[in-house]
Design an enzyme around this catalytic site. Structure first.
Site, PDB file in Angstrom:
ATOM      1  N   TYR A 147       0.821  -1.214   0.000  1.00  0.00           N
ATOM      2  CA  TYR A 147       0.000   0.000   0.000  1.00  0.00           C
ATOM      3  C   TYR A 147       0.857   1.267   0.000  1.00  0.00           C
ATOM      4  O   TYR A 147       0.372   2.350  -0.293  1.00  0.00           O
ATOM      5  CB  TYR A 147      -0.943   0.026   1.211  1.00  0.00           C
ATOM      6  N   LYS A 205       3.572 -15.583   1.706  1.00  0.00           N
ATOM      7  CA  LYS A 205       3.403 -16.272   0.416  1.00  0.00           C
ATOM      8  C   LYS A 205       4.826 -16.599  -0.060  1.00  0.00           C
ATOM      9  O   LYS A 205       5.281 -16.161  -1.125  1.00  0.00           O
ATOM     10  CB  LYS A 205       2.641 -15.334  -0.546  1.00  0.00           C
ATOM     11  N   ASP A 237      -3.069 -18.260   1.322  1.00  0.00           N
ATOM     12  CA  ASP A 237      -4.255 -18.879   0.710  1.00  0.00           C
ATOM     13  C   ASP A 237      -4.800 -19.986   1.605  1.00  0.00           C
ATOM     14  O   ASP A 237      -6.014 -20.112   1.809  1.00  0.00           O
ATOM     15  CB  ASP A 237      -3.952 -19.378  -0.711  1.00  0.00           C
ATOM     16  N   ASP A 261      -5.130  -6.934   5.914  1.00  0.00           N
ATOM     17  CA  ASP A 261      -6.335  -6.192   5.561  1.00  0.00           C
ATOM     18  C   ASP A 261      -7.458  -7.177   5.223  1.00  0.00           C
ATOM     19  O   ASP A 261      -8.584  -7.089   5.719  1.00  0.00           O
ATOM     20  CB  ASP A 261      -5.999  -5.305   4.339  1.00  0.00           C
ATOM     21  N   ASP A 265     -10.669  -8.828   8.025  1.00  0.00           N
ATOM     22  CA  ASP A 265     -12.111  -8.706   7.757  1.00  0.00           C
ATOM     23  C   ASP A 265     -12.770 -10.078   7.702  1.00  0.00           C
ATOM     24  O   ASP A 265     -13.891 -10.259   8.183  1.00  0.00           O
ATOM     25  CB  ASP A 265     -12.362  -7.955   6.442  1.00  0.00           C
TER      26      ASP A 265
END
Ligand code: NAD
Length: 377
Positions: A147, A205, A237, A261, A265
């Site tokens: 980001y 990852k 994943d 992020d 959620d």
């Protein structure tokens, strides 16, 4: 008895912000009655309340107050009907919340997700998948990664095409400091839950990203300083899947910015309502304490604002996190947590967690929910 005084900037903001902040302040006053501590709570406008009072979503006086305080207790900001009336960079979430995160370099976002057994009906997972209960802390890196990395651009190519670039960058020190927060938090959680074995699951990852390889290496090194905390590595994943299949396997989830992020959620949904999920955004450690901004995971909920329908628990739990991480008042944190458990066990339910099929539950408003928690402290 000597009591220590902490200064708190209370920024209620918009929508349901003032209603739920009022209940959190009531709870802090109840804590003062039980523990040798005093809170100098000073309220100040932010968001649309700031724009209406001083022409700015983060008025200078509000920012100055935050700088003089030991922690910031934040409600929520933004009103979908009014936000589009001002330029994007002046809108409350950007001009107030993101600015505060930047100003205080709040690099660690902590989101505890707890499903109380009485609220099993509100969880999207069937009961068998909820296991012995869900109690996860997501620790997300908040100020680096994809980001913020540069270059970041959309270029126009000569052939009628465009090309977008984002850059994923992490340095050793950025990974180290967030990993330390995760390991310390795991230790802290084990203290307040008898029998909990502290564990950090570090998400990456590493099979395709160089960032994942470095992340795994640095987190493993930091982990050696915390021999009492188990460390496991999991690909992002697989983690997304495991959260749905067997969430009870997790204690602390340590994530870089984008993975955190998304996963925070996903995890929050397990708690049954946004009204149950608090968060802490922490800056640099000051000894064994952190400066922090504490706020509910949800927004201003304009659909229920001003109607005594909001669930104050996320705001009250945010205040409890402030006691834990900024003031090192672990016992007071635990007292609030237990009081919420008692209020729920006694059948008190705001509308978002009410189950009409449960004959032992009664629907209560924001104030009554706060009162039932205070009565149990
Ligand atoms: P929201 O979180 O405000 O509401 C989503 C849904 O969850 C609504 O149905 C709402 O009633 C419910 N909800 C949220 N908190 C609740 C609570 N404590 N008790 C009961 N129900 C609750 O999200 P939204 O509607 O997308 O956004 C509304 C406004 O809030 C927007 O202006 C948005 O920009 C802003 N917002 C601010 C923050 C923040 O300040 N950190 C975060 C998210 C959204």
């Amino acid at each position: 008895m000597n009591s220590k005084t902490f200064k708190v900037a209370a920024l209620a903001g918009d929508g349901i912000g003032p209603e739920v902040m009022r209940e959190a302040i009531k709870v802090l006053r109840a804590v003062e009655d039980k523990f040798p501590v005093r809170f100098n709570i000073i309220e100040a406008p932010v968001g649309w309340a700031g724009i209406d009072a001083a022409g700015n979503a983060l008025p200078d006086a509000t920012l100055a107050l935050c700088k003089q305080s030991d922690a910031i207790l934040f409600g929520s900001v933004g009103l979908p009907e009014r936000d589009p009336t001002v330029p994007r960079d002046q809108r409350p979430e950007r001009a107030a919340l993101l600015r505060l995160r930047r100003e205080f370099q709040l690099f660690a976002n902590l989101r505890p997700v707890v499903l109380w057994k009485e609220l099993a009906h509100a969880c999207p997972l069937v009961k068998e998948r909820q296991g012995a209960g869900i109690d996860i802390l997501v620790v997300r890196e908040l100020t680096a990664g994809l980001y913020f990395g540069t270059p970041k651009s959309i270029e126009t190519l000569g052939n009628g095409q465009k090309r977008a670039t984002d850059t994923l960058i992490y340095s050793t020190s950025e990974i180290e400091r967030i990993a330390n927060v995760a390991f310390l938090a795991a230790q802290e959680r084990a203290k307040s839950a008898a029998g909990r074995k502290p564990k950090v699951t570090s998400i990456d990852k590493a099979n395709v990203l160089e960032n994942g390889v470095l992340w795994r290496e640095v987190v493993s090194d930091v982990g050696k300083r915390y021999p009492d905390v188990a460390l496991e590595h999991m690909l992002v994943d697989n983690t997304a899947m495991q959260l749905m299949l067997k969430p009870s396997q997790f204690d602390v989830l340590l994530c870089e910015n984008m993975f955190g992020d998304i996963l925070s959620d996903e995890a929050a949904a397990l708690a049954g309502s946004l009204g149950m999920v608090p968060s802490a955004s922490l800056g640099a450690a000051r000894g064994d304490r952190f400066f922090g901004l504490y706020e509910p995971a949800g927004g201003t909920a304009p659909d229920i604002a001003g109607k005594d329908r909001a669930n104050p628990i996320a705001q009250i739990l945010s205040a409890a996190l402030m006691l834990q991480y900024s003031f090192k008042l672990g016992e007071a944190h635990d007292a609030i947590f237990k009081a919420i458990g008692k209020a729920i066990a006694d059948g008190n339910r705001s509308g978002d967690i009410f189950n009409p099929a449960d004959s032992s539950a009664k629907k209560v408003g924001t104030r009554a929910m706060g009162d039932s928690i205070i009565a149990a402290i």
